[in-house]
Design an enzyme around this catalytic site. Structure first.
Site, short mmCIF file in Angstrom:
data_model
loop_
_atom_site.label_atom_id
_atom_site.label_comp_id
_atom_site.label_asym_id
_atom_site.label_seq_id
_atom_site.Cartn_x
_atom_site.Cartn_y
_atom_site.Cartn_z
N HIS A 84 6.15 73.48 41.54
CA HIS A 84 5.74 72.24 42.23
C HIS A 84 5.47 72.50 43.70
O HIS A 84 6.09 73.36 44.34
CB HIS A 84 6.75 71.12 42.02
N ASP A 86 5.48 70.01 46.17
CA ASP A 86 6.07 69.05 47.10
C ASP A 86 7.48 69.44 47.50
O ASP A 86 8.13 70.28 46.86
CB ASP A 86 6.06 67.64 46.51
N GLU A 146 7.12 66.25 42.17
CA GLU A 146 8.29 66.64 41.37
C GLU A 146 9.57 66.04 41.92
O GLU A 146 10.51 65.79 41.16
CB GLU A 146 8.41 68.17 41.34
N HIS A 350 17.15 71.27 49.00
CA HIS A 350 17.21 69.98 49.70
C HIS A 350 18.14 70.02 50.93
O HIS A 350 18.21 69.05 51.67
CB HIS A 350 17.68 68.84 48.78
#
Length: 381
Positions: A84, A86, A146, A350
């Site tokens: 992905h 993003d 995603e 993250h």
């Protein structure tokens, strides 16, 4: 609007990616193109422009901000490899920096997206350009959305719009796995558990039924729940069921007549989505209602496929279970065995101090290159 064989993006406005610099440099280039979910157009344009310039051997399609590139060599087997584009929101962690880990002394790249998952995308893009004649036909997929709600997934959308592009014998998702193979994934379910009561003035509480107090029984049961460890095809998956949000109350002097508990259940891939729903409804049978608000099935490890077994040998490390949910589930739903494989520690995904070891980018590239270049036929005895 979905299109195949899209027009090349405008060079004047498209960031330039240089795959000839190798996957490490390409990681820096990709990370420095901001692509928070919903804002993937620039990076998708850059990926498409790079492939059109450097990979004439690939047939390129575009669906929104998802780019699909395929070899058409007539090989007996096909492998799909996806990642992905993003990221979660940026928080003063771009542009990326080259650093040295103070504990291990290894070279790292620090910044948003390095782990989740632009290092994996860089490995894939470098291979897509370099492997002109791989031993299997390849379908490369780089997709949008995603990191947000499942129904927005660019991968899911492209699979619905162009199912003819997704046939494969095996699939690899470039999720961070410390450069080792993580098989399958847990399923995930979110339920809204409702408790009802009767409103009354808090000065005369005995005239009502306190829905929040009723919830204490549910919360105690959740706190006491011992999550199972389930072995599936030789890999151990850990389940979990937890309250993740609670809502209730009307005013400071009113006995509440409603309390809602949101519960997240992570279940092993040996359990179907329907079985997971039945388990949750039974677990909360004394609630007034149980509404399933999100449900994504898990995926079995997929390691019994011959292509997977040879991939394990190429990586040279024992596979482990993927405990979170990933898009391998979407491939598994199509009957395609799939695994997770990419550089980076998933525990740093993250995080504001995302960082990926340079050595893992290089070793992931080398393992995939060797496997995709080697014969996929079993040795002659």
């Amino acid at each position: 609007m979905s299109t195949q064989e899209s027009q090349a993006p405008s060079e004047a406005s498209t960031p330039i990616l240089d795959p000839t610099a190798g996957p490490v440099a390409l990681t820096r280039q990709l990370c420095n193109i901001p692509s928070v979910s919903g804002d993937e157009c620039a990076i998708a344009d850059a990926v498409e422009a790079m492939l059109r310039s450097h990979a004439p051997h690939l047939v390129i399609s575009r669906d929104g901000d998802t780019v699909i590139a395929r070899t058409e060599l007539g090989r007996e087997r096909r492998v799909a490899i996806a990642g992905h584009l993003d990221t979660v929101p940026i928080n003063d962690n771009l542009p990326v920096r080259d650093e040295v880990d103070p504990v291990t002394g290894e070279a790292i790249i620090w910044g948003r997206g390095t782990v989740d998952m632009k290092a994996g995308v860089a490995v894939q893009l470098a291979l897509a350009v370099e492997l002109v004649a791989p031993a299997v036909d390849l379908t490369w997929i780089w997709y949008d959305h995603e990191e947000v709600a499942s129904d927005l997934s660019g991968l899911g959308r492209a699979m619905r719009n162009h199912p003819e592009l997704f046939g494969a014998d095996f699939a690899i998702l470039g999720e961070p796995s410390n450069g080792t193979i993580e098989g399958g994934c847990n399923g995930t379910l979110r339920a809204r558990v409702e408790l009802h009561g009767t409103r009354a003035h808090s000065a005369r509480s005995w005239m009502g039924v306190n829905a929040i107090h009723r919830a204490s029984v549910i919360l105690s049961r959740l706190a006491a729940y011992e999550a199972e460890r389930v072995t599936v095809d030789g890999l151990e998956y850990r389940e979990g069921m937890n309250a993740v949000r609670i809502d209730g109350g009307v005013a400071g002097n009113v006995i509440p007549d409603r309390c809602s508990i949101e519960v997240n259940y992570r279940f092993a891939p040996s359990r179907s989505a329907d079985e997971a729903v039945e388990f949750v409804r039974t677990f909360f049978a004394d609630a007034d209602s149980v509404e399933i608000v999100d449900l994504s099935p898990g995926a079995r490890p997929g390691l019994d496929a011959p292509l997977a077994q040879r991939f394990v040998a190429a990586v040279g490390a024992e596979p482990t279970a993927k405990l979170g949910w990933t898009d391998v589930s979407r491939f598994s739903a199509l009957g395609i065995p799939a695994v997770n494989f990419g550089p980076g520690n998933a525990l740093l995904a993250h995080a504001d101090d995302e960082r990926v070891p340079v050595a893992q980018i290089e070793s992931s590239f080398a393992a995939l290159h060797a496997w995709l270049s080697a014969s996929q036929e079993p040795p002659v005895k």
